[in-house]
Design an enzyme around this catalytic site. Structure first.
Site, PDB file in Angstrom:
ATOM      1  N   ASP A 129      -8.773  -3.466  -6.438  1.00 27.37           N
ATOM      2  CA  ASP A 129      -8.265  -3.099  -5.117  1.00 27.37           C
ATOM      3  C   ASP A 129      -9.000  -1.851  -4.641  1.00 27.37           C
ATOM      4  OD1 ASP A 129      -6.707  -1.965  -2.968  1.00 27.37           O
ATOM      5  OD2 ASP A 129      -5.007  -3.155  -3.632  1.00 27.37           O
ATOM      6  N   SER A 152       0.832  -1.203   0.000  1.00 27.63           N
ATOM      7  CA  SER A 152       0.000   0.000   0.000  1.00 27.63           C
ATOM      8  C   SER A 152       0.871   1.259   0.000  1.00 27.63           C
ATOM      9  CB  SER A 152      -0.940  -0.059   1.211  1.00 27.63           C
ATOM     10  OG  SER A 152      -1.966   0.889   1.102  1.00 27.63           O
ATOM     11  N   HIS A 203      -7.177  -5.901  -1.094  1.00 23.02           N
ATOM     12  CA  HIS A 203      -5.962  -5.119  -0.886  1.00 23.02           C
ATOM     13  C   HIS A 203      -4.848  -6.073  -0.477  1.00 23.02           C
ATOM     14  CE1 HIS A 203      -3.803  -1.437  -0.423  1.00 23.02           C
ATOM     15  NE2 HIS A 203      -3.733  -1.473   0.899  1.00 23.02           N
TER      16      HIS A 203
END
Length: 505
Positions: free
Chosen positions: A418, A204, A447
């Site tokens: 995502d 991320s 994710h």
């Protein structure tokens, strides 16, 4: 596999207790010891290093960065160090090496590297900051705005957060909590460990941090994996708004799942019905909150629970409970603990310190109106005002612009749907890196594309690169896999921890 992993981790534990810290690595300048008492990971070793608060003044004020290590299970085969970052910004990382190892890393990867975690500057055990925020302010996410006046109200709330940070004891430190400085800290970690280069696995926001390191220190990178890729500007206003696009991409997966289980949850007999009922319940909660849960909180809670498909039952049960006018368990506002204060204070500081954000309310009103129409699920929230609109300091330097200059040793892995880091941003970052990178795109929602317990094609691409240095010759596409991998109880627990950690940030 489970027996091999437990045997290897047991050997690591023996090594960690039997070898004197000073003899653990002849090249290392650090002395490994026990981890802080609240770090519940007995197999890990920890230490801290000093780094400059302001790298423009390297001899000035110092802060500490806490790091952890899961030593290689086979020192004779050890290749080097593999650093981890869970995202955020503001994610704590000390326990991440052990959690990922327990979730299913293969033994040959555990033999190749010392796995290194760290709390980034300002977070956890690394000179933590504290803005003194209230429980309501710790939620941080702005309200879903239905009209211009609600954007004005969100601006006032965001201004209150910015003012608290500016008046806090941590205020002199906050301007230096940036991605560039954290990347420089990573290079100090590399040097302290006595390594010429580092390998890296970031998730991320950690993809932008890894990209920043690869841009600032290209010749000190070994094998770099960026999983669930932010756009090339990092967490700027574009990326904040892009989350609404991600939710619009991802929610149909849940709607289809819930419709197939309408007899159990009663959320709608078709995906379209589930989607319509989402909006109806959010609007109802805006008018009549249940136990303090309004429509904004509901929308963002649903968003967070789409991060992993394994969370769908929890999401459906919470939704079902709200339909019965009852509060789901575990939805209380976060307590203003020092740990939470440091995470949120750092998150805000990095967002506001990396990029200059618009300062006029009309800009956010226009953005909200546009995104509310284009992405009705959460666009009215993600385009709304954040504290950066009122931040007292301008960024101390220009943001790191990801570069295509450097070795071709980057592997990007990305899901097609995502919710947090949509494919559109990942494609922009992929283009920015040029021939330095290859990207593996996985046909799945959620994710985290290369986690051990998800798609085997994506996971194998990550491990093959980290263990053998093998990347696809060209960008690669992984097909969806119908069945989730069977996990041991230990792997289930580790997977749940990782899921919660990635959702938190």
């Amino acid at each position: 596999m489970r027996k091999q992993l437990l045997t290897l981790l047991a050997a690591v534990a023996l090594t960690a207790t039997a070898v004197p810290a000073s003899a653990a690595s002849a090249r290392s300048a650090v002395n490994w010891g026990t981890c802080p008492a609240d770090v519940t990971a007995p197999l890990l070793q920890c230490t801290s290093i000093e780094v400059p608060l302001d790298y423009r003044n390297p001899d000035g004020k110092k802060i500490s960065v806490e790091i952890s290590r899961l030593p290689s299970g086979s020192p004779a085969k050890r290749r080097g160090v593999l650093l981890f970052n869970p995202g955020g910004p503001g994610g704590t990382g000390l326990t991440l090496p052990l959690e990922i190892a327990q979730a299913g890393l293969p033994t040959n990867l555990l033999a190749e590297y010392d796995l290194i975690g760290f709390d980034p500057r300002g977070v956890g055990h690394s000179s933590p900051v504290n803005c003194g925020l209230t429980p309501e302010q710790l939620v941080l996410d702005p309200k879903y705005a239905h009209n211009d006046s609600e954007v004005v109200a969100a601006s006032a709330f965001a201004k209150g957060i910015a003012q608290r940070c500016a008046a806090s004891d941590s205020a002199p430190v906050l301007p230096f909590l940036t991605t560039a400085n954290t990347a420089r800290d990573m290079d100090r970690i590399r040097a302290a460990l006595g390594e010429a280069k580092i390998s890296y696995l970031g998730y991320s926001y950690g993809t932008y941090l890894g990209g920043a390191y690869a841009t600032l220190f290209p010749d000190r990178t070994d094998r770099m994996v960026l999983d669930s890729v932010l756009g090339p500007g990092g967490y700027d206003i574009t990326e904040a708004r892009r989350s609404a696009e991600g939710m619009q991409d991802r929610f149909p997966d849940f709607a289809k799942w819930a419709a197939a289980r309408d007899a159990s949850y009663g959320l709608g007999t078709t995906p379209a019905a589930v989607t319509a009922n989402f909006g109806k319940l959010a609007d109802k909660l805006d008018e009549t909150p249940v136990a303090g849960i309004d429509g904004s909180y509901f929308r963002l809670a649903v968003y967070g629970l789409t991060y992993q498909t394994r969370s769908f039952p929890r999401l459906a049960q919470a939704w079902q409970t709200l339909l019965a006018n009852q509060a789901p368990p575990g939805v209380a506002l976060p307590a203003p603990t020092p740990a939470k204060q440091s995470q949120i204070g750092t998150m805000i500081s990095v967002l506001c310190g990396d990029n200059a954000w618009p300062r006029t309310i009309s800009t956010y009103q226009d953005n909200v109106a546009r995104d509310r129409a284009a992405y009705p699920l959460i666009g009215g929230s993600t385009a709304n005002v954040l504290p950066c609109a009122h931040w007292p300091n301008q960024p101390i330097e220009a943001p790191v612009r990801l570069s295509d200059q450097g070795p071709s040793n980057l592997l990007l892995v990305q899901n097609t749907r995502d919710p947090a880091t949509p494919l559109s941003g990942a494609l922009e970052t992929r283009a920015r890196f040029g021939d330095r990178a290859r990207m593996v795109t996985v046909d799945q929602g959620g994710h985290g594309a290369g986690l051990p317990f998800l798609n085997s094609c994506g996971f194998n691409a990550v491990t093959d690169f980290l263990v053998n240095g093998t990347r696809p010759d060209t960008d690669k596409f992984c097909r969806a896999e119908a069945n989730a991998r069977e996990l041991s109880q230990q792997q289930q627990q580790a997977a749940d921890k990782l899921t919660d950690q990635l959702r938190q940030y």
